[in-house]
Write a protein that holds these residues in place. Structure first.
Motif: not given
Length: 510
Positions: A222-226, A450-456, A471-477
């Motif tokens: 439920p939190n952004n940072e996993n 569900g592992l992701t490198t995210g977006y920076s 944001s804490s969305v996945s890279f595909s987000g």
């Protein structure tokens, strides 16, 4: 005339139906959020519904932007989409169906959805034949033989019911006990509870959400940072590691141990049958005990390899943790790379070599046996023995196996398609949008990890002055609408890929 629906279409219909149900529930609750809350897009709600149901845990929104009621929708989706729970419920319904068929043989001609089983064939050939001849058990040698066969099949049916109850009971037990343990942890540890209070997250909801997600190997929090924000809480990490393992690679191990305990302490014919021949009942998560040993050794071996690679490549780059906490966090990440997808670190800063190792682990199916060569055929025969088809069905299946592409070919096709849809971003933002990150994200979706490198934004601003908000969305987000549609297809494909094994017509000649 009997109507047959292939299990592939049944499973696909199940996921499509519940995805839409979850989407509508999330959309309705979105309108019920209080004023001033962050509004979520319709397509993002669909994305989250599919991601939760398929246990993919790729997020297109910040998790904390969702309401507590929407968290409960995700809990429901993760529960009904989890492989362990879904397989147990499906197996239980099959047993109830078979039980009704045996008790009322006159219904054996009713249209069927599932494949014909030994019980159904017995009823058709034995019981019905006796009823039509008006004899029943009047001393006929063939009827006596049929009665003996019925007794054997009834034992098999009773064992199937017992196994279904064991599997479903185990799933419920882990979810309930796990939720209570996580809840107790947050009540006892003030520092962990303080984090939830600062974020405005309900402790009970977080505990249930975490347990259901971990046991289903979904990976949402439920939190952004996993789990990055909790990586110093080694006790919590150990709890979640246990929930992840018993919900996936160690699930057959737990079933085998439960059956052994039942056989030793509560002796019944069904328990003994399950121990000796349970793998013949058609439940894909139960193996002979020898195969279960190989599975355990293999799962532990893969985890140890990942942990060694983590220590070799990333140990020095992780600061602020003691040796013990760093070890537990590294073990947590290694366990999650197989199928759960929870993260204790920012993977975008990890070595590409370690990301490649994680990609291999995500691509592998849950049950991989490292066994002596002489045991390979025995394991396959034991596992597939109860799934024999008639010649017509077998011929059709072989034709499909020759027509279908190898599974890795589908992944390559998806990578090419996403590279086309995101070609502009590949040119303008190469530090975030590169082929390695795209392959990693698609492999994660394909394996429902569900592992992701995210977006920076930090990487973007190294080469551009464009405004960017982290944001804490996945890279595909961060992909385009077309790219997100493709990865939604990949998520569904990942859950039904067991029906798409093929490639026999593709031969390499060297």
């Amino acid at each position: 005339m009997a109507w047959h629906l292939h299990p592939f279409w049944l499973l696909l219909l199940y996921f499509l139906s519940f995805s839409l149900l979850g989407f509508f529930a999330l959309a309705l609750l979105e309108h019920a959020k209080p004023p001033g809350s962050t509004s979520l897009g319709i397509f993002d709600l669909l994305f989250m519904s599919v991601s939760a149901l398929t246990s993919s845990s790729l997020a297109s929104v910040n998790m904390e932007d969702m309401s507590n009621s929407q968290f409960w929708v995700l809990i429901f989706l993760m529960l009904v989409g989890g492989e362990s729970f879904l397989s147990a419920v499906t197996f239980l319904f099959q047993c109830l169906d078979f039980s009704a068929l045996v008790s009322r043989p006159e219904l054996a001609g009713v249209s069927r959805i599932a494949d014909t089983t030994d019980v159904e064939m017995l009823v058709r050939r034995g019981v019905i034949a006796g009823a039509e001849n008006g004899g029943g058990v009047d001393g006929s040698e063939s009827t006596t033989t049929d009665v003996g066969m019925i007794d054997e099949r009834m034992m098999k049916l009773g064992s199937r019911k017992c196994l279904a109850n064991v599997a479903l009971g185990f799933c419920m037990f882990v979810n309930i006990l796990g939720s209570l343990m996580v809840f107790a942890y947050f009540k006892v540890i003030p520092s962990a509870r303080r984090i939830l209070n600062q974020k405005g997250l309900n402790v009970a909801t977080f505990s249930i959400f975490t347990t259901v997600s971990s046991f289903a190997n979904c990976g949402f929090f439920p939190n952004n940072e996993n789990m990055v924000i909790f990586r110093e809480d080694s006790g919590l990490l150990w709890m979640v590691i246990g929930q992840i393992l018993v919900g996936n690679t160690f699930y057959p191990v737990c079933l085998t141990l439960i059956i052994w305990v039942l056989m030793k302490w509560f002796p019944r014919k069904e328990h003994e049958y399950l121990w000796k021949k349970g793998h013949e009942l058609g439940y894909s998560h139960l193996f002979p005990w020898q195969s279960t040993v190989y599975l355990t050794v293999s799962a532990v071996g893969f985890t140890v390899v990942q942990l060694i690679m983590f220590g070799f490549l990333e140990w020095g780059s992780v600061s602020g943790l003691s040796f013990y906490r760093k070890f537990v966090a590294g073990l947590f990440q290694s366990v999650n790379a197989r199928h759960a997808g929870e993260m204790a670190f920012d993977l975008s800063v990890f070595s590409p070599a370690l990301l490649v190792v994680y990609m291999v682990m995500m691509y592998l199916p849950p049950y991989v046996f490292l066994v002596p060569l002489s045991s390979v055929k025995a394991i396959k025969d034991n596992h597939n023995g109860s799934n024999k088809k008639n010649k017509k069905e077998e011929g059709g299946r072989l034709i499909m196996e020759y027509l279908l592409l190898p599974q890795v070919a589908y992944l390559v096709i998806f990578v090419v398609l996403v590279s086309i849809t995101e070609r502009k971003k590949l040119r303008e933002d190469p530090l975030n949008f590169n082929v390695l990150n795209i392959v990693f994200e698609l492999t994660s979706a394909y394996g429902n990890v569900g592992l992701t490198t995210g977006y920076s934004c930090r990487r973007l601003q190294k080469i551009s002055d464009r405004p960017c908000q982290d944001s804490s969305v996945s890279f595909s987000g961060k992909w385009s609408m077309a790219g997100k549609l493709i990865i939604l297809v990949v998520m569904f494909f990942g859950r039904v890929k067991k029906f798409t094994a093929g490639g026999k017509a593709w031969v390499t000649v060297v």
